[in-house]
Scaffold this active site. Structure first.
Site, mmCIF file in Angstrom:
data_model
loop_
_atom_site.group_PDB
_atom_site.id
_atom_site.type_symbol
_atom_site.label_atom_id
_atom_site.label_comp_id
_atom_site.label_asym_id
_atom_site.label_seq_id
_atom_site.Cartn_x
_atom_site.Cartn_y
_atom_site.Cartn_z
ATOM 1 C CG ASP A 332 -55.712 -35.457 -30.955
ATOM 2 O OD1 ASP A 332 -54.974 -35.260 -29.995
ATOM 3 O OD2 ASP A 332 -55.531 -34.990 -32.084
ATOM 4 C CG ASP A 631 -55.265 -32.163 -34.848
ATOM 5 O OD1 ASP A 631 -54.477 -31.563 -34.090
ATOM 6 O OD2 ASP A 631 -56.456 -32.374 -34.552
HETATM 7 P P1 ATP Z 1 -58.270 -32.534 -28.884
HETATM 8 O O1 ATP Z 1 -56.929 -32.137 -28.398
HETATM 9 O O2 ATP Z 1 -58.737 -33.797 -28.300
HETATM 10 O O3 ATP Z 1 -58.412 -32.514 -30.367
HETATM 11 P P2 ATP Z 1 -59.501 -29.939 -28.425
HETATM 12 O O4 ATP Z 1 -60.081 -29.577 -29.730
HETATM 13 O O5 ATP Z 1 -60.265 -29.551 -27.228
HETATM 14 O O6 ATP Z 1 -59.302 -31.469 -28.268
HETATM 15 P P3 ATP Z 1 -57.487 -28.010 -28.889
HETATM 16 O O7 ATP Z 1 -57.863 -27.817 -30.308
HETATM 17 O O8 ATP Z 1 -56.074 -27.997 -28.472
HETATM 18 O O9 ATP Z 1 -58.053 -29.338 -28.336
HETATM 19 O O10 ATP Z 1 -58.252 -26.876 -28.087
HETATM 20 C C1 ATP Z 1 -57.970 -26.597 -26.742
HETATM 21 C C2 ATP Z 1 -59.053 -25.724 -26.172
HETATM 22 O O11 ATP Z 1 -59.068 -24.461 -26.836
HETATM 23 C C3 ATP Z 1 -60.456 -26.269 -26.351
HETATM 24 O O12 ATP Z 1 -60.821 -27.129 -25.347
HETATM 25 C C4 ATP Z 1 -61.288 -25.003 -26.336
HETATM 26 O O13 ATP Z 1 -61.552 -24.587 -25.014
HETATM 27 C C5 ATP Z 1 -60.395 -24.003 -26.995
HETATM 28 N N1 ATP Z 1 -60.711 -23.912 -28.416
HETATM 29 C C6 ATP Z 1 -60.791 -24.908 -29.323
HETATM 30 N N2 ATP Z 1 -61.069 -24.451 -30.534
HETATM 31 C C7 ATP Z 1 -61.175 -23.114 -30.415
HETATM 32 C C8 ATP Z 1 -61.433 -22.052 -31.332
HETATM 33 N N3 ATP Z 1 -61.633 -22.268 -32.610
HETATM 34 N N4 ATP Z 1 -61.469 -20.790 -30.833
HETATM 35 C C9 ATP Z 1 -61.235 -20.556 -29.545
HETATM 36 N N5 ATP Z 1 -60.988 -21.499 -28.645
HETATM 37 C C10 ATP Z 1 -60.953 -22.771 -29.062
#
Ligand code: ATP
Length: 889
Positions: A332, A631
């Site tokens: 990630d 996660d």
């Molecule tokens: P990784 O997969 O590397 O952990 P990430 O946190 O970007 O990265 P996700 O948690 O799947 O991956 O989130 C995907 C997308 O959703 C993010 O890039 C963001 O645009 C959006 N996002 C993340 N967290 C939130 C949230 N709490 N509320 C709304 N949108 C979110």
């Protein structure tokens, strides 16, 4: 509080009634003082583990091993032959062996179980009006627990709020399909499996959000009552130990046949049946590597504890071994390669860009040049605050986020503009929500604001922009959407490595409930927020180390491709000019094409969790050994499929941790690299032990065979052989488990899975040392006999040759390729400690009358010792030269 009456009708009463029975408050939770009083009554929220196999049974099982059975048989027959001392010592040895096995196995099991427990399960509770993260053991009845997708339910709860909440209750009911949860009252006769307004301890939430009040903890929970929680003993076998077990069984058969042959040859040559029986027993006990299984378990257990020190907790033992052959690490981005310390740097709203100053989660800083924030920019901050589940706390000026750091950063930037989330929420109460979900990539909340209903959205631009039709201008008036302008502003932010979140709204939205269809179109676009999430300082070095070790590192993230690439370049995961593959592009590739693509692409962006499974499979089809991080709940299948599933200890859900082979306590990528390094070290140490131990066994077998064939008395008796095997395995061989990792482990290519444990070079070395032992031991024995020395003395010499050569050879085995001087003569103090212990034992065996009597040994003189040591040094040098020659070749 006194002990509450036992109720079994929580599902049948209204949630408020349940709360009032428990003297609980659904809005604020319990007060801290009340918690202490209740803990005094109810104790910790922990289910008493049902004891596993009792100690007596575990001890008895130590004797149910083919090798021990052979020894016991030998003991019985020697007793029949009237050889009481021999028989007594054989029984004694099996007993000692069983005790050692029993203790070591217990220790390894306890250590593993303790490690598994150290990945403590945490819950979010409401106490004294604020959210807190706590170990789930601290819950008491009446606590208000907030549930989210991926949580393991920590106690029995009466739910009073549930949004898209679904649970898997197979741990309790055996039913593996998800059940929807709600907060309504159910008929009294509803059976346990259908009480959908309850959440039971040990079950897991797979979607949505909810809240409930704790009605039972620990042994009083339904799970506790039926005590399904069997004390799970961790499995102590791995592919390698199983392979060795099979090898030992074959060895046993071969040795059995050889023993029979020895007996037959001896009889044919006219030796006595008694003598030949003893020879066969000697061969059997000598050639069996009895220390092997214990040594392997111990080496693995030491590896596990070393990894734990580097913050990688092994949950399944085979992972230690597999880690060493990892060829691809899929990681990630957020939190693993980056710090997950979000700070908003830029705001873009109504066509205007605003820089944000300040650092960390402290609300000191300003937007632009500190001007009053109004219009679209204010609305953007408002959306960020309302569409938010995080909280901010400060402890002596140290600011921290409770909840998602991305959301915490939004609270911080709003406070910098004078917008406090606590007062905002009072004037704009939340009526409903669509929780954030990695697959959906946005979140929405419905609020009552000045008599109107407004839905706020925050999420990935790709999700919100296509659903928008209008946008806010700088003054906050709605105007037609200028899509290209917004998209290029977002690209620019992402190009700087910022994580970009979009905000949108729907004014006069749905009545009082919100579902996905309400969010499908017609949104008003508000603005963008760009936050930095710096790469972890150690990550670059760790990625470089992996590359040097022939391990590919791939980034698999839910984030935007441009942001992902920017971070990937900073961490040397991607080169300049390299591009990322997005989830949408991945979705249209067939499996065959995907297998080709995964060979070259290093950054996968906007990937949905389900797609991770395809990626793992494609890599595995290409023959890779894949370590994959995750996660969320949806990551669990990919974690299970990967050769090494790695869950995040801090950001990871309970579901992901359960599915994983390894958990990183601080979510840091560098810990994966360190664990791979340890994994290679452990494997090396196992091979070193095998290479060290087998020549003793083969050497002893050869000496007996040679004596029988030559028709001379046995140079070493079965008892003496047992002595050698037991003492040297414990005091010499085992010390190799403490050998530090060699400096060059991460400069080698990964070990190919399926390659034999011992390569040809090592097989030759084992043969060479076996022959050296034969020549040295048998040679000196014959010399002593020729010099007219008594048999006991000649045998003592032969026995000491074995021990001294093994001790010298131990130094050869400290590195399989380089000389002991190279790896640092004192780098492993355990080896020296073992050698000193061994010397004391040999002195006792040679000079203590009691041991002389028991083992038929006799004191020997300086001349004999000099000859023994000469053989030892010679053997050491010969192996050293062999290693040198091979290295040069
Ligand atoms: P990784 O997969 O590397 O952990 P990430 O946190 O970007 O990265 P996700 O948690 O799947 O991956 O989130 C995907 C997308 O959703 C993010 O890039 C963001 O645009 C959006 N996002 C993340 N967290 C939130 C949230 N709490 N509320 C709304 N949108 C979110």
């Amino acid at each position: 509080m006194s002990e509450p009456p036992e109720h079994n009708d929580w599902h049948h009463i209204a949630a408020d009634e349940a709360a009032s029975r428990l003297a609980a408050c659904c809005d604020d939770g319990l007060a801290e003082g009340e918690v202490l009083a209740r803990r005094a009554v109810h104790g910790e929220n922990r289910i008493t583990a049902r004891p596993g196999k009792g100690p007596v049974l575990r001890f008895a099982l130590q004797f149910v091993q083919p090798l021990v059975v052979v020894l016991l048989l030998a003991g019985v027959v020697t007793a029949f032959l009237g050889e009481w001392v021999d028989s007594g010592v054989i029984f004694g040895v099996t007993l000692v062996n069983a005790v050692i096995g029993f203790i070591q196995e217990g220790r390894a099991e306890n250590a593993l179980a303790a490690l598994a427990r150290s990945v403590s399960s945490e819950v979010t509770v409401l106490r004294g009006g604020g959210k807190q993260r706590l170990p789930s053991t601290e819950l008491v009845p009446g606590d208000v627990v907030l549930l989210a997708a991926g949580d393991k339910v920590p106690a029995d709860l009466r739910l009073f709020r549930a949004k898209e909440l679904q649970a898997i209750e197979s741990a309790l009911t055996g039913e593996s399909t998800a059940v929807a949860k709600h907060g309504d009252v159910l008929p009294k006769e509803t059976v346990l499996a259908e009480r959908s307004n309850m959440a039971y301890a040990g079950t897991v939430m797979i979607t949505g959000r909810g809240a409930g009040v704790v009605v039972a903890t620990g042994d009083r929970t339904e799970t506790g009552r039926i005590s399904r929680l069997i004390a799970e003993a961790p499995d102590l076998t791995t592919p390698l130990t199983r392979k060795m077990a099979v090898f030992s069984n074959w060895l046993l058969i071969a040795i059995g046949l050889l023993a029979v042959l020895t007996f037959a040859v001896g009889m044919w040559r006219g030796s006595s049946a008694f003598e030949m029986f003893m020879a066969a027993v000697a061969l059997a006990v000598g050639a069996i590597p009895e220390g092997l299984p214990a040594a392997m378990t111990i080496t693995l257990a030491i590896g596990v504890s070393r990894m734990a020190r580097k913050r990688a907790i092994i949950r399944k033992l085979p992972a230690v071994e597999t880690l060493g052959s990892t060829t691809v690490i899929c990681s990630d981005k957020t939190g693993t390669l980056t710090e997950n310390q979000m700070t908003v740097r830029e705001l873009y709203a109504g066509g205007v860009q605003l820089a944000v100053s300040g650092s960390g989660y402290s609300p000191d800083g300003q937007l632009g040049s500190g001007e009053q924030i109004a219009g679209a920019a204010r609305e953007c901050l408002l959306a960020g605050v309302l569409c938010n589940d995080a909280g901010l706390t400060s402890d002596n000026g140290r600011w921290e986020v409770v909840g998602d750091p991305t959301e915490g950063a939004l609270l911080v930037v709003a406070r910098k503009a004078g917008l406090d989330e606590r007062s905002v929420l009072k004037t704009c109460p939340r009526l409903d929500e669509i929780p954030f979900d990695s697959a959906r990539q946005y979140m929405a909340t419905l609020h009552q604001i000045e008599g109107r209903q407004v839905v706020y959205f925050k999420g990935a631009l790709e999700q919100l922009l296509p659903r928008s039709v209008r946008m806010l201008d700088a003054d906050g008036q709605t105007v037609p959407l200028r899509q290209d302008e917004v998209a290029s502003a977002a690209r620019e932010m992402a190009g700087e490595g910022l994580r970009v979140l979009a905000m949108a709204r729907l004014v006069g939205g749905p009545a009082a409930v919100l579902d996905q269809s309400s969010a499908d179109a017609g949104l008003e676009f508000i603005g963008l927020v760009g936050m930095i999430d710096p790469p972890r300082p150690q990550a670059l070095a760790a990625v470089n180390t992996c590359h040097a070790a022939g391990i590919a590192v791939k980034m698999i993230t839910g984030d935007h491709a441009v942001t992902a690439l920017s971070i990937a370049r900073q961490l040397a995961i991607a080169q300049a000019g390299e591009s990322a593959l997005t989830g949408a592009e991945l979705a249209v590739l067939d499996d065959q094409r995907l297998c080709e693509v995964v060979r070259t692409v290093n950054v996968f962006a906007r990937v949905e969790p389900e797609q991770k499974l395809r990626l793992v499979r494609a890599l595995q089809t290409n023959g890779e050994v894949v370590a994959m991080t995750g996660d969320g709940v949806n990551d669990a299948p990919a974690l299970k499929q990967a050769d090494i599933g790695i869950a995040m200890g801090m950001a990871g859900t309970e579901v992901a941790k359960d599915a994983a082979d390894m958990v990183l306590t601080d979510d840091d990528f560098a810990a994966i690299e360190a664990a791979v390094e340890e994994g290679r070290g452990v494997y090396d140490n196992l091979v070193k032990f095998i290479t060290w131990t087998l020549p003793t066994n083969f050497g002893e077998g050869l000496v007996i065979l040679a004596a029988v064939v030559a028709g001379v008395t046995l140079p070493i008796t079965p008892l003496q052989i047992l002595w050698i095997n037991m003492t040297t395995a414990v005091f010499l061989g085992l010390m190799l488990a403490f050998e530090p990792i060699e400096a060059n482990v991460m400069q080698r290519k990964p070990r190919q899975p399926g390659t034999p444990i011992l390569d040809r070079a090592l097989v030759w070395r084992i043969v060479l040392v076996s022959l050296l032992l034969l020549a040295g031991s048998f040679g000196l024995f014959l010399r002593e006999i020729a010099l007219g020395q008594p048999l006991a003395e000649a045998r003592t010499v032969a026995l000491n040759v074995f021990v001294v050569v093994e001790a010298m050879y131990l130094f050869n085995c400290r590195s399989l390729t380089r000389s002991a001087l190279h790896v640092g003569l004192f780098a492993n103090p355990a080896v020296w400690y073992g050698v000193v212990m061994m010397a004391v034992l040999q002195a006792l065996l040679t000079y203590l009358p009691l041991l002389n009597r028991l083992f038929a040994t006799a004191p020997i003189g300086v001349r004999q010792w000099l000859e023994i040591f000469a053989v030892g040094v010679l053997a050491y040098l010969i192996v050293g030269i062999e290693k040198r020659l091979r290295e040069h070749r």
